[in-house]
Enzyme design. Structure first.
Site, short mmCIF file in Angstrom:
data_model
loop_
_atom_site.label_atom_id
_atom_site.label_comp_id
_atom_site.label_asym_id
_atom_site.label_seq_id
_atom_site.Cartn_x
_atom_site.Cartn_y
_atom_site.Cartn_z
CD GLU A 7 38.07 39.79 44.82
OE1 GLU A 7 38.47 39.03 43.93
OE2 GLU A 7 38.34 39.63 46.03
CE LYS A 47 44.05 37.68 49.97
NZ LYS A 47 42.89 36.93 50.52
CG ASP A 85 40.33 31.99 46.14
OD1 ASP A 85 40.41 31.00 46.90
OD2 ASP A 85 40.23 33.16 46.57
CD GLN A 113 36.13 34.07 48.18
OE1 GLN A 113 35.46 33.73 49.15
NE2 GLN A 113 37.29 34.65 48.30
#
Length: 427
Positions: A205, A337, A242, A163
């Site tokens: 992102e 998070k 990631d 990712q």
């Protein structure tokens, strides 16, 4: 003077054009706090529940009017008159009011919006910046940014299975320079991708999503960009991954559709170990799937001494899952998070548990973000030393970097940039 007199929620849009919730909290002395809640694309199965309306006639069912109503009615009724400075009590009242293990009744998005807005209002009432209010006088460590500059997986429409591919400017003298280093590498990479005929549009992102054939090809592009920007890979700037492995874990195997390969647990661990040997990779997030405890153990035993192994979907910012991981010797770091767990108190508890166990903690954004920069303050408040908040494009990502630059300036000579010390593999 710090009693809560008003709480108002509204439906706003996040960086993907999806609805999210924003909450304003007003105190008796007129102090106000505002917080907007982020949302993830690749979400762990064990995350707290984000309440969506399910009404297909609005936003394809993604509206958050139920969560807004829960804030304006139930939560306000329960918190009205309570002292905003007693954060633990306020969060506890909301958890008890919800009454479910995953915040499924009121919604983690509703609870979190109020939780963060209360802290901001209390900070304003105390005439303190949020990082100082939450972290006290010791809050002064500026985190190393983990900058996501190439995207694959659920964040992109390309063949790359992992990712995120990140750069960590650990060798910079301070946060502001770290951001500059990252920006310069980002622009050099853009030029190189363009020259090679790749699309340079950016993803959720802010990273690029080129049609590269493999993880190795992506890493090679990044290493060359670091060098061409005038920095030394593996000294000035390190790499991070990631994998988001849960997304391609099927029937006990890791299925790399982009590469056309399937790996079992041992092969997956060995593959990641080979990447760490071949490239200056210092951190890997979700190298194994969220419930593949056996695979995580194999990976940790193989490379845990020389690489930071971050649990995101594995731990979901949850102390009970984290304590299991600690007792089993699995991973050595937690991704934090705020919306995975859904309250400030529980977020801080997860960071505290990790740090006490000798694990590192990485404060993180979500792929669906807003201009809210709370996580920048929380990274400094907890002295966690690392922040993951996207690339050097898109103002929803830059809002966090810019806030860190302001905090560093405000701290002046007290500010400490975490640098290499943030990563135990480099210590």
């Amino acid at each position: 003077m710090t009693a809560i007199v008003d709480i108002a929620a509204r439906e706003i849009l996040d960086s993907r054009g999806n609805p999210t919730i924003e909450v304003d909290v007003t105190l008796e002395d007129g102090s106000q706090g505002r917080a907007a809640v982020p949302s993830g694309a690749s979400t762990g199965a064990h995350e707290a529940v984000e309440l969506r309306d399910g009404d297909k006639s609005r936003f394809g069912g993604k509206g958050v009017l139920k969560a807004v109503e829960n804030v304006d009615r139930d939560i306000f009724d329960a918190l009205s008159g309570l002292d905003a400075e007693d954060q633990v009590h306020i969060d506890q009242v909301m958890l008890e009011l919800d009454g479910t293990p995953n915040k499924g009744r009121l919604g983690a998005n509703a609870i979190l919006g109020v939780s963060l807005a209360v802290a901001k209002a209390a900070a304003e009432a105390s005439s303190l910046p949020l990082y100082r209010y939450v972290g006290g006088v010791q809050a002064r460590v500026l985190p190393v940014p983990m900058m996501n500059i190439i995207n694959g997986g659920a964040h992109a429409d390309n063949p790359i299975d992992f990712q995120e591919f990140m750069i960590l400017p650990v060798g910079a003298p301070n946060l502001k320079e770290a951001v500059r280093w990252g920006a310069e590498v980002f622009h050099v990479l853009k030029g190189a991708l363009k020259k090679a005929g790749h699309n340079t549009n950016v993803g959720d992102e802010g990273g690029f999503a080129p049609n590269l054939p493999s993880a190795e090809a992506s890493l090679e592009f990044i290493v060359k960009a670091i060098t061409d920007a005038g920095f030394k890979p593996g000294e000035d700037i390190y790499l991070g991954l990631d994998c988001a492995s849960t997304e391609f874990f099927k029937d006990g195997k890791y299925v790399y559709e982009g590469e056309g390969k399937t790996r079992n647990l041992e092969e997956q661990a060995a593959y990641l170990g080979k990447l760490v040997e071949s490239f200056p990779i210092v951190t890997i997030e979700d190298g194994m799937s969220e419930d593949d405890w056996e695979g995580w153990k194999i990976l940790t035993d193989l490379i845990g001494k020389k690489c930071q192994l971050v649990g995101d979907d594995l731990f979901v910012t949850n102390v009970s899952r984290l304590s299991q991981g600690i007792s089993k010797g699995i991973a050595n770091s937690i991704l934090v998070k705020v919306n995975q767990i859904g309250s400030l108190t529980e977020t801080l508890a997860a960071v505290d548990m990790a740090q006490r166990a000798g694990y590192t903690a990485v404060m993180s954004h979500r792929s669906g973000e807003t201009e809210d920069s709370t996580i920048a303050d929380l990274a400094v408040a907890t002295n966690c030393g690392q922040i993951k908040t996207g690339s050097l494009a898109r103002s929803d990502r830059l809002a966090k970097y810019n806030q860190l630059i302001r905090i560093e300036e405000e701290l002046g000579s007290q500010a400490v940039y975490a640098g290499r010390a943030a990563l135990k593999a480099l210590a």
